[in-house]
Motif scaffolding. Structure first.
Motif, PDB file in Angstrom:
ATOM      1  N   TYR A   6       7.199 -11.244  -9.107  1.00 27.71           N
ATOM      2  CA  TYR A   6       7.252 -12.693  -8.901  1.00 27.71           C
ATOM      3  C   TYR A   6       8.408 -13.352  -9.666  1.00 27.71           C
ATOM      4  O   TYR A   6       8.475 -14.571  -9.756  1.00 27.71           O
ATOM      5  CB  TYR A   6       5.915 -13.328  -9.297  1.00 27.71           C
TER       6      TYR A   6
ATOM      7  N   ASP B  99      12.450 -23.274   2.916  1.00 28.49           N
ATOM      8  CA  ASP B  99      13.197 -22.116   3.403  1.00 28.49           C
ATOM      9  C   ASP B  99      13.804 -22.534   4.739  1.00 28.49           C
ATOM     10  O   ASP B  99      13.140 -22.513   5.770  1.00 28.49           O
ATOM     11  CB  ASP B  99      12.247 -20.917   3.560  1.00 28.49           C
TER      12      ASP B  99
ATOM     13  N   ASP C 219      16.145 -17.569   9.678  1.00 24.28           N
ATOM     14  CA  ASP C 219      15.275 -16.438  10.017  1.00 24.28           C
ATOM     15  C   ASP C 219      14.179 -16.869  10.976  1.00 24.28           C
ATOM     16  O   ASP C 219      13.901 -18.055  11.148  1.00 24.28           O
ATOM     17  CB  ASP C 219      14.604 -15.897   8.747  1.00 24.28           C
TER      18      ASP C 219
ATOM     19  N   LEU D 295       8.913 -14.303   9.801  1.00 22.64           N
ATOM     20  CA  LEU D 295       9.448 -13.687   8.584  1.00 22.64           C
ATOM     21  C   LEU D 295       9.334 -14.652   7.400  1.00 22.64           C
ATOM     22  O   LEU D 295       8.945 -14.286   6.292  1.00 22.64           O
ATOM     23  CB  LEU D 295      10.910 -13.287   8.795  1.00 22.64           C
ATOM     24  N   LYS D 296       9.629 -15.938   7.678  1.00 21.78           N
ATOM     25  CA  LYS D 296       9.550 -16.940   6.604  1.00 21.78           C
ATOM     26  C   LYS D 296       8.112 -17.065   6.082  1.00 21.78           C
ATOM     27  O   LYS D 296       7.881 -17.193   4.878  1.00 21.78           O
ATOM     28  CB  LYS D 296      10.008 -18.303   7.130  1.00 21.78           C
TER      29      LYS D 296
ATOM     30  N   ARG E 122       5.832 -14.783   6.215  1.00 22.51           N
ATOM     31  CA  ARG E 122       5.516 -13.552   5.497  1.00 22.51           C
ATOM     32  C   ARG E 122       6.084 -13.622   4.067  1.00 22.51           C
ATOM     33  O   ARG E 122       5.382 -13.347   3.091  1.00 22.51           O
ATOM     34  CB  ARG E 122       6.106 -12.363   6.250  1.00 22.51           C
ATOM     35  N   ASN E 123       7.342 -14.007   3.951  1.00 20.03           N
ATOM     36  CA  ASN E 123       7.976 -14.081   2.631  1.00 20.03           C
ATOM     37  C   ASN E 123       7.255 -15.055   1.705  1.00 20.03           C
ATOM     38  O   ASN E 123       7.050 -14.774   0.528  1.00 20.03           O
ATOM     39  CB  ASN E 123       9.439 -14.518   2.768  1.00 20.03           C
TER      40      ASN E 123
ATOM     41  N   ILE F  51       3.991 -13.551   0.530  1.00 19.88           N
ATOM     42  CA  ILE F  51       4.210 -12.523  -0.495  1.00 19.88           C
ATOM     43  C   ILE F  51       4.437 -13.190  -1.851  1.00 19.88           C
ATOM     44  O   ILE F  51       3.965 -12.719  -2.874  1.00 19.88           O
ATOM     45  CB  ILE F  51       5.410 -11.616  -0.121  1.00 19.88           C
ATOM     46  N   ARG F  52       5.117 -14.330  -1.832  1.00 18.76           N
ATOM     47  CA  ARG F  52       5.364 -15.050  -3.093  1.00 18.76           C
ATOM     48  C   ARG F  52       4.122 -15.801  -3.567  1.00 18.76           C
ATOM     49  O   ARG F  52       4.133 -16.418  -4.623  1.00 18.76           O
ATOM     50  CB  ARG F  52       6.538 -16.026  -2.926  1.00 18.76           C
TER      51      ARG F  52
END
Ligand SMILES: [Zn+2]
Length: 627
Positions: free
Chosen positions: A244, A565, A569, A573-574, A576-577, A580-581
């Motif tokens: 992180y 963001d 993209d 994908l955005k 997902r990213n 994950i964060r």
């Protein structure tokens, strides 16, 4: 143009920049792995760019070299073991990277991790039997004949263009090798096969996928053990901190933390919250010097008892100590003006930076560091005030633990030890006050006889995390000793000087350690109020950027930590990213949202809350924030 000066005073002229790895190849014919390279006395990595005149010094690193040789041996042993267990396997390519080694194979079935143990046994069997291993040089043509039915090896031979190639031979096992080879005895190293995975031949996704077996090897058992632990323990705060991007460590400040932006936000939020709690509990926040003359530490008794853990400094013709704790400094503030019994209790708190020497073996990520801040506080009170103050403290402690979602708390009361200061009647009174406080609050606790400090009894609070691990964090300690030692007193109701009692107290202890506990407890799923980024705005196409920016500005004005963001993209994908964060809320903005002035809301756990007006979302957000 610039010059590189070598230790033998040789000067090499360069017209253009050169990368260190190439410099080593051209001038030393050595692989970078076997060297330690210093440029103007700083150790540099293989990707260091030489761009200006400098001194370059090279040292052979036997450890690096030895490790490389060991890894190579393990690589061939593993390939040999695979060939024995699965004679129809086809050898691909293997390599050594640091402590790791791998080999890729073509097999007509899928390997599972269950096979790793069998392979390890086979490797040790090969080592025990000590088969004769030979390395010989052969012409490329001959080698091609040996590997006529292995297209991977043919491919490799063709790529290297070398006329002579070294061959590794052990029984009927043959492989292409480099000439550095040595046998290490079975007990000289520690090996573990770690995992199986897929890998494209030559790393190219248009090639066939082979199966890769990876291993880890070390001369030190602890290193292997640490590695295995770090693999198994996905909770390890050191890995989560990296994932992180919260903090990092560096060799040149061993045991002290570089806080990155997001880690520092969490840190500051914790302090902000505690500051509020202390304010409501009538603490006076103070701040005291980092460097304090050694004489004060001598007077307080710390120099005799604690000197091994203190950093000292000789400057301005005098000895100073980097404070390992705040207590004596708070006494100085208490002493600075005459206090009456009517002023008590006086409570000081400080988020003061403390330093303690730790052996490097005792350091553990951010859990145990040399420089830290505690939620430290000292209550100056009379004997009769102990009970009431302890009750107030425990109440606030429970509020704080609840806020951080810790529900299971173990309480320990530690009573007088054999060696102690103070009269027994004071100990009786103090211990009784602590017992009464705990009973009044209806709390269960363990009594630990004789485990109190020499200067007074104490209560300790231990948290139980999600997987049942125990962390002692909170403490309140009665102290009869320091006020007398530092000659701090108040004027009692009869007009006489009297020493106060000091209660040393902390709720979470070191904030660094507490953050480590939080991370391992919640995997980086911080509560909304602690999250470094609380909301992220994601646009679907470039058409929505200006509307998305408006949303960001609106939320920023509400004091929300919002990010965006706007990259080019795909939205999937955005999302997902952002998940994950572990960003709690994702606001997605497309054509429909712009037209109708809405935002589509998703949570980090993939709950789709649908489209809504921004103020409706804000209400919901605030409800979650304050609950
Ligand atoms: Zn203290």
């Amino acid at each position: 143009m610039f010059f590189v000066i070598l230790p033998n005073k040789k000067v090499i002229k360069f017209i253009n920049f050169i990368m260190m790895v190439d410099f080593v190849k051209f001038f030393y014919f050595r692989s970078f792995e076997t060297l330690i390279i210093k440029v103007n006395n700083c150790i540099v990595e293989s990707n260091f760019l030489l761009i200006e005149s400098c001194f370059v010094n090279l040292f052979f690193n036997e450890n690096k070299k030895q490790l490389f040789v060991l890894g190579s041996m393990c690589k061939y042993l593993m390939a040999n073991a695979v060939k024995i267990l699965f004679p129809f396997s086809v050898l691909g390519f293997g390599n050594v990277v640091g402590n790791g080694f791998y080999y890729d194979f073509e097999l007509d079935f899928k390997l599972s991790s269950k096979i790793l143990e069998k392979l390890e046994k086979q490797i040790y069997f090969l080592l025990e039997k000590r088969f004769l291993i030979t390395i010989f040089l052969s012409s490329a043509e001959k080698v091609k004949k040996i590997f006529f039915n292995n297209e991977y090896k043919i491919n490799l031979i063709n790529k290297t263009y070398e006329s002579n190639i070294y061959i590794y031979k052990c029984g009927s096992f043959l492989d292409i090798c480099n000439n550095i080879y040595k046998i290490f005895f079975k007990n000289a190293f520690f090996l573990k096969l770690i995992k199986v995975s897929g890998a494209y031949w030559m790393g190219n996704s248009s090639n066939i996928m082979l199966q890769r077996i990876e291993g880890f090897v070390s001369f030190k058992y602890e290193q292997l053990n640490d590695y295995i632990l770090s693999l198994n323990d996905v909770r390890d705060h050191r890995l989560l901190g990296k994932k992180y991007d919260l903090f990092h460590f560096q060799n040149d400040t061993c045991g002290m933390i570089f806080w990155h932006k997001d880690g520092w936000i969490i840190y500051q939020e914790i302090i902000k919250y505690l500051r509020n709690i202390f304010f409501f509990n009538n603490y006076l926040e103070v701040n005291t010097p980092q460097l304090i003359n050694k004489n004060l530490w001598k007077m307080s008794g710390h120099l005799d008892k604690f000197s091994e853990n203190m950093y000292s400094l000789f400057s301005d013709n005098d000895f100073f100590i980097l404070k390992p704790m705040n207590c004596p400094a708070h006494v100085q503030i208490f002493k600075n003006s005459i206090k009456s019994y009517k002023d008590l209790p006086i409570k000081y708190c400080e988020f003061g930076s403390c330093y303690r020497k730790e052996f490097s073996g005792a350091l553990h990520g951010i859990m145990r560091v040399k420089n830290f801040i505690q939620d430290d506080g000292h209550i100056f009170c009379t004997e009769n005030q102990i009970q009431r103050e302890v009750i107030l403290f425990i109440k606030s402690l429970f509020v704080v633990y609840k806020k951080f979602l810790f529900k299971n708390i173990l309480i320990k009361l530690a009573t007088r030890p054999e060696k102690r200061v103070g009269e027994d009647f004071i100990w009786d009174k103090a211990e009784k006050s602590l017992v009464l406080a705990l009973n009044k609050l209806n709390l269960n606790y363990f009594i630990c006889k004789g485990e109190g400090a020499f200067y007074g009894p104490k209560i300790e609070f231990t948290l139980k995390d999600n997987i049942g691990r125990l962390w002692q964090c909170g403490t309140i300690q009665v102290d009869f000793f320091i006020p007398k030692r530092l000659n701090s007193y108040y004027i009692n109701r009869y007009g006489f000087k009297q020493f106060p009692i000091i209660l040393h107290r902390a709720i979470i202890g070191s904030i660094e350690r507490f953050m480590g506990i939080l991370l391992e407890d919640n995997f980086g799923n911080f509560s909304l109020w602690l999250c470094p980024i609380q909301i992220i705005v994601l646009n679907i196409t470039a058409n929505e950027i200006s509307y998305s920016k408006k949303i960001c500005d609106f939320l920023k004005k509400e004091n929300i930590r919002v990010s965006f963001d706007f990259k080019n993209d795909k939205i999937s994908l955005k999302i997902r990213n952002a998940s994950i964060r572990r960003i709690p809320y994702l606001l997605i903005v497309g054509k429909n949202e712009v037209t109708n002035e809405l935002v589509s809301v998703r949570t980090r756990d993939s709950n789709d809350l649908g489209a809504m007006k921004i103020d409706i979302f804000l209400n919901m957000f605030n409800l979650c924030l304050f609950n």
